[in-house]
Write an enzyme that holds these catalytic residues in place. Sequence first.
Site, PDB file in Angstrom:
ATOM      1  N   HIS A 131       0.832  -1.200   0.000  1.00 32.59           N
ATOM      2  CA  HIS A 131       0.000   0.000   0.000  1.00 32.59           C
ATOM      3  C   HIS A 131       0.872   1.259   0.000  1.00 32.59           C
ATOM      4  CE1 HIS A 131      -3.781  -2.125   0.734  1.00 32.59           C
ATOM      5  NE2 HIS A 131      -4.395  -0.971   0.630  1.00 32.59           N
TER       6      HIS A 131
ATOM      7  N   HIS B 120       0.768  -2.790   9.281  1.00 34.11           N
ATOM      8  CA  HIS B 120       2.205  -2.725   9.041  1.00 34.11           C
ATOM      9  C   HIS B 120       2.902  -2.014  10.187  1.00 34.11           C
ATOM     10  CE1 HIS B 120       2.309  -4.269   4.941  1.00 34.11           C
ATOM     11  NE2 HIS B 120       1.233  -3.564   4.681  1.00 34.11           N
TER      12      HIS B 120
END
Length: 476
Positions: A243, A290
Amino acid sequence: MASAVIQRFICLCRYLQDPCHVARFQQLCGVKGTFPRKSPETEKEESELELSPNGACMRRGQEDGEQGVKGPQLRKSANTSVRQNEDVHGSPNGAAAVSGTDTPDGESAARTKSSSGLPDGPEQISSSTGGQKGESRGRVKPLRKNSLTGDVGQEFIIENKFLFYLFTVGTELGNEMFFIVFFPFLMWNVDAYVSRQVIVVWVWVLFFGQSTKDLVGWTRPASPPVVKVEVFYNFEYSMPSVHAMTGTSVPFCLFLLTYNRWEYPFPFGLSVAICWSFLVCISRIYMGMHSVLEVIVGFLYSLLILAAFHPVLDDIDTFYLSSSSAPLVILLLHIGLALVAFSLDSWSTSRGDTAQALATGAGGALACHMNHQLGLQPDPPLSSLPLKLPIIDGALLGRSLLRLLVGVAVLLAVRAVMKAVAIPLACRLFGVPSDDVRKARQNANVELTYRFLVYGTVAFCCIFLVPLFFDYLNLS
């Protein structure tokens, strides 16, 4: 001297990989987990486990005289990773499961729905309230269930709705639905030349990012302490953040391609690129998907790929449009890369996403080649550069919006039809039972065929057929 620098760098990486930083950022933004109270037996058992810097669990000490394993370890199997997370953390999304011994105060774990639609039931200890019981008001679950396991995730409490919606928008900037709207809008309403080259960068960034994930094989940040605000991609590997890579490469590529081609202030273009990238990167930490290190690596990795591809984008575009061998090269390159990606690990959503991006790139490149050969949708002549931004009025906005709505509706219809056709066709071709679609798609041949048939066709229609439809409707 060099060894000391390397040791400091390793320590810094481990520090940035610590999931506690993600949990603190979530608490700062008003996200609180509802993790259940542990029984003494469960706490003793989990105390024997140690979290490595990447969130994977290791057994402390030595067992049967064997040396303990250090560093990120994860078996190269999606199903195994699911079982590992279930064994260590309880539920598939990494949150501790509520068992008979782990239920707070021995209460039943069964839940009922309140009149407001929010679940009532045993109050659980919030990860960020210092042992205080969390209020049921404001409890929500992740917006989308996990695409691999069907897991819907664990409840959490949102205290700052503005940041929740802001970072939800940020994370959507890297998802499929955004790109299925953004790239067509860019192609139909702004600049086809820029759109073609941005798609090339996007495809390669996704390929390198997802493939690197499979090679590194790090797990997602551990929960607890991290709250899984999103679980859709929870069982994909984690390093680097793809992303963050797409959220950086796309806006900065747009900026580099349009600055000398269009007339607009340099600070404006750079500011848009920075804000776009920053929003996407921070949203991945907010969502609990993350660590700080993974986002930083994704950001820098995408800039490296962009720096390598930007000087040759014009050459790639010219070859795709005008070379007689371009269709064959396009098909062989994109299918070959998809096969390489699928060989790196067993099936998971990351392999499917990689094949989807490659199929989109192939379909789009073939359509651009056909347009060029037929003399359709020519680029503005070089003498007209730099292009001036048009005056934005109601007529322009209305026409652009109408093109977007009509075109996206056509693409969604094409996607729906191709989805209904592609999976049964692929299952029949490769002799795979089609009664369970999710299981059938775990076959690499079925998944690759499905992705290329569906998204290759959608991309081809976007660039070749939909503009012809606009001409027919007098919307060009």
